[in-house]
Design a protein around this motif. Structure first.
Motif, PDB file in Angstrom:
ATOM      1  N   LEU A  26       0.841  -1.198   0.000  1.00  0.00           N
ATOM      2  CA  LEU A  26       0.000   0.000   0.000  1.00  0.00           C
ATOM      3  C   LEU A  26       0.875   1.246   0.000  1.00  0.00           C
ATOM      4  O   LEU A  26       1.848   1.328   0.736  1.00  0.00           O
ATOM      5  CB  LEU A  26      -0.906   0.029   1.238  1.00  0.00           C
ATOM      6  N   VAL A  27       0.522   2.206  -0.811  1.00  0.00           N
ATOM      7  CA  VAL A  27       1.266   3.465  -0.888  1.00  0.00           C
ATOM      8  C   VAL A  27       0.322   4.647  -0.655  1.00  0.00           C
ATOM      9  O   VAL A  27       0.467   5.698  -1.252  1.00  0.00           O
ATOM     10  CB  VAL A  27       2.011   3.607  -2.239  1.00  0.00           C
ATOM     11  N   TRP A  28      -0.653   4.479   0.223  1.00  0.00           N
ATOM     12  CA  TRP A  28      -1.627   5.513   0.516  1.00  0.00           C
ATOM     13  C   TRP A  28      -1.028   6.530   1.477  1.00  0.00           C
ATOM     14  O   TRP A  28      -0.004   6.288   2.089  1.00  0.00           O
ATOM     15  CB  TRP A  28      -2.878   4.919   1.143  1.00  0.00           C
ATOM     16  N   GLY A  29      -1.722   7.634   1.653  1.00  0.00           N
ATOM     17  CA  GLY A  29      -1.313   8.663   2.602  1.00  0.00           C
ATOM     18  C   GLY A  29      -2.411   8.910   3.617  1.00  0.00           C
ATOM     19  O   GLY A  29      -3.401   8.175   3.684  1.00  0.00           O
ATOM     20  N   SER A  30      -2.247   9.978   4.411  1.00  0.00           N
ATOM     21  CA  SER A  30      -3.249  10.290   5.423  1.00  0.00           C
ATOM     22  C   SER A  30      -3.728  11.741   5.324  1.00  0.00           C
ATOM     23  O   SER A  30      -4.330  12.263   6.258  1.00  0.00           O
ATOM     24  CB  SER A  30      -2.702  10.014   6.828  1.00  0.00           C
ATOM     25  N   LEU A  31      -3.468  12.394   4.187  1.00  0.00           N
ATOM     26  CA  LEU A  31      -3.940  13.764   3.985  1.00  0.00           C
ATOM     27  C   LEU A  31      -5.372  13.760   3.450  1.00  0.00           C
ATOM     28  O   LEU A  31      -5.855  12.750   2.954  1.00  0.00           O
ATOM     29  CB  LEU A  31      -3.012  14.500   3.022  1.00  0.00           C
ATOM     30  N   ASP A  32      -6.040  14.902   3.546  1.00  0.00           N
ATOM     31  CA  ASP A  32      -7.428  15.046   3.108  1.00  0.00           C
ATOM     32  C   ASP A  32      -7.607  14.586   1.664  1.00  0.00           C
ATOM     33  O   ASP A  32      -6.730  14.782   0.829  1.00  0.00           O
ATOM     34  CB  ASP A  32      -7.868  16.510   3.182  1.00  0.00           C
ATOM     35  N   GLU A  33      -8.758  13.981   1.398  1.00  0.00           N
ATOM     36  CA  GLU A  33      -9.147  13.566   0.047  1.00  0.00           C
ATOM     37  C   GLU A  33     -10.475  14.238  -0.275  1.00  0.00           C
ATOM     38  O   GLU A  33     -11.428  14.143   0.503  1.00  0.00           O
ATOM     39  CB  GLU A  33      -9.316  12.049  -0.031  1.00  0.00           C
ATOM     40  N   THR A  34     -10.550  14.919  -1.424  1.00  0.00           N
ATOM     41  CA  THR A  34     -11.763  15.632  -1.829  1.00  0.00           C
ATOM     42  C   THR A  34     -11.994  15.443  -3.318  1.00  0.00           C
ATOM     43  O   THR A  34     -11.047  15.466  -4.095  1.00  0.00           O
ATOM     44  CB  THR A  34     -11.620  17.149  -1.534  1.00  0.00           C
ATOM     45  N   ALA A  35     -13.279  15.279  -3.697  1.00  0.00           N
ATOM     46  CA  ALA A  35     -13.626  15.176  -5.116  1.00  0.00           C
ATOM     47  C   ALA A  35     -15.114  15.464  -5.287  1.00  0.00           C
ATOM     48  O   ALA A  35     -15.914  15.223  -4.386  1.00  0.00           O
ATOM     49  CB  ALA A  35     -13.305  13.782  -5.651  1.00  0.00           C
ATOM     50  N   GLY A  36     -15.482  15.974  -6.449  1.00  0.00           N
ATOM     51  CA  GLY A  36     -16.875  16.073  -6.861  1.00  0.00           C
ATOM     52  C   GLY A  36     -17.678  17.203  -6.257  1.00  0.00           C
ATOM     53  O   GLY A  36     -17.175  18.042  -5.520  1.00  0.00           O
ATOM     54  N   ASP A  37     -18.969  17.193  -6.620  1.00  0.00           N
ATOM     55  CA  ASP A  37     -19.925  18.220  -6.218  1.00  0.00           C
ATOM     56  C   ASP A  37     -21.136  17.582  -5.549  1.00  0.00           C
ATOM     57  O   ASP A  37     -21.270  16.369  -5.520  1.00  0.00           O
ATOM     58  CB  ASP A  37     -20.390  19.001  -7.450  1.00  0.00           C
ATOM     59  N   LEU A  38     -22.051  18.426  -5.074  1.00  0.00           N
ATOM     60  CA  LEU A  38     -23.299  17.975  -4.474  1.00  0.00           C
ATOM     61  C   LEU A  38     -24.161  17.288  -5.530  1.00  0.00           C
ATOM     62  O   LEU A  38     -24.204  17.728  -6.680  1.00  0.00           O
ATOM     63  CB  LEU A  38     -24.042  19.179  -3.888  1.00  0.00           C
ATOM     64  N   TRP A  39     -24.837  16.188  -5.162  1.00  0.00           N
ATOM     65  CA  TRP A  39     -25.641  15.421  -6.089  1.00  0.00           C
ATOM     66  C   TRP A  39     -26.891  14.937  -5.364  1.00  0.00           C
ATOM     67  O   TRP A  39     -26.816  14.576  -4.196  1.00  0.00           O
ATOM     68  CB  TRP A  39     -24.814  14.246  -6.608  1.00  0.00           C
ATOM     69  N   PRO A  40     -28.056  14.874  -6.025  1.00  0.00           N
ATOM     70  CA  PRO A  40     -29.300  14.529  -5.331  1.00  0.00           C
ATOM     71  C   PRO A  40     -29.531  13.046  -5.056  1.00  0.00           C
ATOM     72  O   PRO A  40     -30.442  12.701  -4.302  1.00  0.00           O
ATOM     73  CB  PRO A  40     -30.382  15.068  -6.272  1.00  0.00           C
ATOM     74  N   SER A  41     -28.749  12.138  -5.633  1.00  0.00           N
ATOM     75  CA  SER A  41     -28.966  10.704  -5.407  1.00  0.00           C
ATOM     76  C   SER A  41     -28.787  10.388  -3.927  1.00  0.00           C
ATOM     77  O   SER A  41     -27.784  10.756  -3.324  1.00  0.00           O
ATOM     78  CB  SER A  41     -27.975   9.871  -6.220  1.00  0.00           C
ATOM     79  N   PRO A  42     -29.752   9.678  -3.319  1.00  0.00           N
ATOM     80  CA  PRO A  42     -29.699   9.465  -1.868  1.00  0.00           C
ATOM     81  C   PRO A  42     -28.836   8.280  -1.422  1.00  0.00           C
ATOM     82  O   PRO A  42     -28.709   7.275  -2.115  1.00  0.00           O
ATOM     83  CB  PRO A  42     -31.156   9.211  -1.509  1.00  0.00           C
TER      84      PRO A  42
END
Length: 174
Positions: A26-42
């Motif tokens: 595994l080569v993951w990190g621990s910093l914030d991850e953000t993507a995308g916008d608001l979407w109405p699917s529940p």
């Protein structure tokens, strides 16, 4: 002088390839991850699972995942009120899914039996508690109490059908 050189040669030990490799590859990190916008699917479900090298949290969405923001903190910050809630574990992953937990008529689509214990994670190597903090202005917040600040990854999977899933994996160790 030759004794010092001979002695220093024994003190310098090259790292073995196994010691230099990341945990389970595994080569993951621990910093914030953000993507995308608001979407109405529940959101319709939250579940967890255990794997050899990491624990997994899955958020099921009836449609497309709009996006997400996942970050570490000491407490879960509740949406709307801003109140801080302590969870079991050394750190908290705050998971904000850019989808509501209700339909377009504001009928709940996800109503956990116990919002303080979404799934039973006793016996998990990394997870300590999973909490539903609620939906506020279309964003849903889930708190994930973990053993320590460990590497994680976030991604979206399509299917089955028109549904999708937000996946958060947290490694067992660095």
């Amino acid at each position: 002088m030759s004794v010092v050189l001979l002695l220093s040669a024994f003190l310098v030990v090259p790292a073995s390839p196994a010691a230099a490799a990341p945990y389970c590859g595994l080569v993951w990190g621990s910093l914030d991850e953000t993507a995308g916008d608001l979407w109405p699917s529940p959101i319709v479900n939250v579940r967890t699972g255990q794997h050899a090298c990491y624990d997994r949290l899955v958020v099921d969405v009836a449609g497309d995942v709009g996006g997400y923001h996942v970050s570490y903190g000491r407490y879960l910050v509740n949406p709307g009120s801003g109140e801080a809630t302590a969870l079991r574990g050394g750190m908290v992953l705050q998971i904000t899914v850019n989808n509501p937990a209700h339909d377009e008529s504001y009928n709940p689509t996800y109503t956990p039996a116990d919002p303080r214990e979404l799934t039973n994670v006793s016996g998990y190597r990394t997870f300590r508690q999973v909490v539903f903090a609620g939906t506020y202005e279309g964003y849903t917040t889930i708190g994930l109490g973990v053993r320590a600040r460990l590497p994680f990854r976030v991604f979206v999977l399509d299917g089955p059908g028109t549904w999708s899933r937000l996946v958060v994996d947290v490694a067992h160790r660095w």
